[in-house]
Scaffold this active site. Structure first.
Site, PDB file in Angstrom:
ATOM      1  N   ILE A 128       0.536  -5.968  13.533  1.00 43.57           N
ATOM      2  CA  ILE A 128       0.021  -5.028  12.533  1.00 43.57           C
ATOM      3  C   ILE A 128       0.205  -5.716  11.188  1.00 43.57           C
ATOM      4  CG2 ILE A 128       0.267  -2.741  11.487  1.00 43.57           C
ATOM      5  CD1 ILE A 128       1.284  -1.761  14.201  1.00 43.57           C
ATOM      6  N   HIS A 131       0.640  -3.622   7.456  1.00 47.66           N
ATOM      7  CA  HIS A 131       1.845  -2.932   6.982  1.00 47.66           C
ATOM      8  C   HIS A 131       3.052  -3.810   7.318  1.00 47.66           C
ATOM      9  CE1 HIS A 131       3.633   1.254   6.083  1.00 47.66           C
ATOM     10  NE2 HIS A 131       4.614   0.364   5.975  1.00 47.66           N
ATOM     11  N   LEU A 132       3.651  -4.357   6.287  1.00 46.99           N
ATOM     12  CA  LEU A 132       4.783  -5.269   6.426  1.00 46.99           C
ATOM     13  C   LEU A 132       5.885  -4.659   7.288  1.00 46.99           C
ATOM     14  CD1 LEU A 132       6.284  -7.718   4.309  1.00 46.99           C
ATOM     15  CD2 LEU A 132       7.696  -5.670   4.313  1.00 46.99           C
ATOM     16  N   HIS A 133       6.498  -5.475   8.129  1.00 52.74           N
ATOM     17  CA  HIS A 133       7.645  -5.042   8.918  1.00 52.74           C
ATOM     18  C   HIS A 133       8.509  -6.244   9.279  1.00 52.74           C
ATOM     19  CE1 HIS A 133       4.174  -5.692  11.553  1.00 52.74           C
ATOM     20  NE2 HIS A 133       5.023  -6.083  12.499  1.00 52.74           N
ATOM     21  N   GLN A 134       9.814  -6.041   9.162  1.00 56.09           N
ATOM     22  CA  GLN A 134      10.821  -7.058   9.468  1.00 56.09           C
ATOM     23  C   GLN A 134      11.315  -6.808  10.891  1.00 56.09           C
ATOM     24  OE1 GLN A 134      12.475  -9.528   7.626  1.00 56.09           O
ATOM     25  NE2 GLN A 134      14.085  -9.881   9.094  1.00 56.09           N
TER      26      GLN A 134
END
Length: 177
Positions: A128, A131-134
């Site tokens: 995805i 939408h940034l995600h760590q």
């Protein structure tokens, strides 16, 4: 044939992966709001959204398609794709939630190590990208056996809802994090 039951050819069926392969819940680059699974999390229940903890600017959620049990994602609430577009406060909270996620996972699951990372852009492997995600992926010695290599499947010993409940119960209160 039942899902997950080996057949005569020793296949392990993982039909739940087709949703991921087919791009289900994958927003277009600028599709915020109900089209983005991370934006939807903000308005639903923690149990339904698999949310482990919420901060002011970011939250921690279980990965719906985990590499290992306890695979967490730390996401800003704001729909932003690039790490450099985070505000300074968002960057600090994503970092702090990542550190707390590691502490909680150590207390609950005793992993031997972690993989941490962000894939920036679809070409870099972001499922995805919009939408940034760590990623916070707990690792154990020997956790990569023949299944992911040969069977392209991963055996997870616990249901996502059960993992979420254990991690959420162990998450420190906001004033203790």
């Amino acid at each position: 044939m039942l899902a997950g039951v080996p057949d005569g050819f020793e296949r392990l069926w993982t039909p739940h992966r087709m949703a991921y392969i087919g791009g289900e819940n994958k927003p277009s680059d600028d599709q915020a709001g109900p089209g983005c699974p991370f934006c939807r999390v903000e308005h639903g229940s923690d149990e339904d959204g698999l949310v482990v903890a919420r901060g002011t600017l970011a939250f921690v959620v279980l990965n719906l398609y985990p590499y290992n049990s306890g695979h967490l994602l730390v996401c800003p609430y704001r729909h932003v794709a690039d790490y450099t577009d985070l505000t300074p406060d968002e960057a600090v909270e994503v970092a702090e939630l990542t550190r707390t996620a590691m502490r909680v996972l150590r207390a609950v699951s005793a992993p031997h190590g972690f993989n941490l990372g962000m894939n920036q852009g679809e070409v870099a492997g972001a499922g995805i990208a919009a939408h940034l995600h760590q990623h916070v992926v707990p690792r154990w010695a020997g956790d990569s056996n023949f299944l992911p290599v040969v069977g392209r499947s991963r055996a997870l010993p616990e249901l996502l809802a059960d993992t979420r409940a254990r991690l959420a119960a162990a998450w420190p209160a906001a004033d203790q994090a």
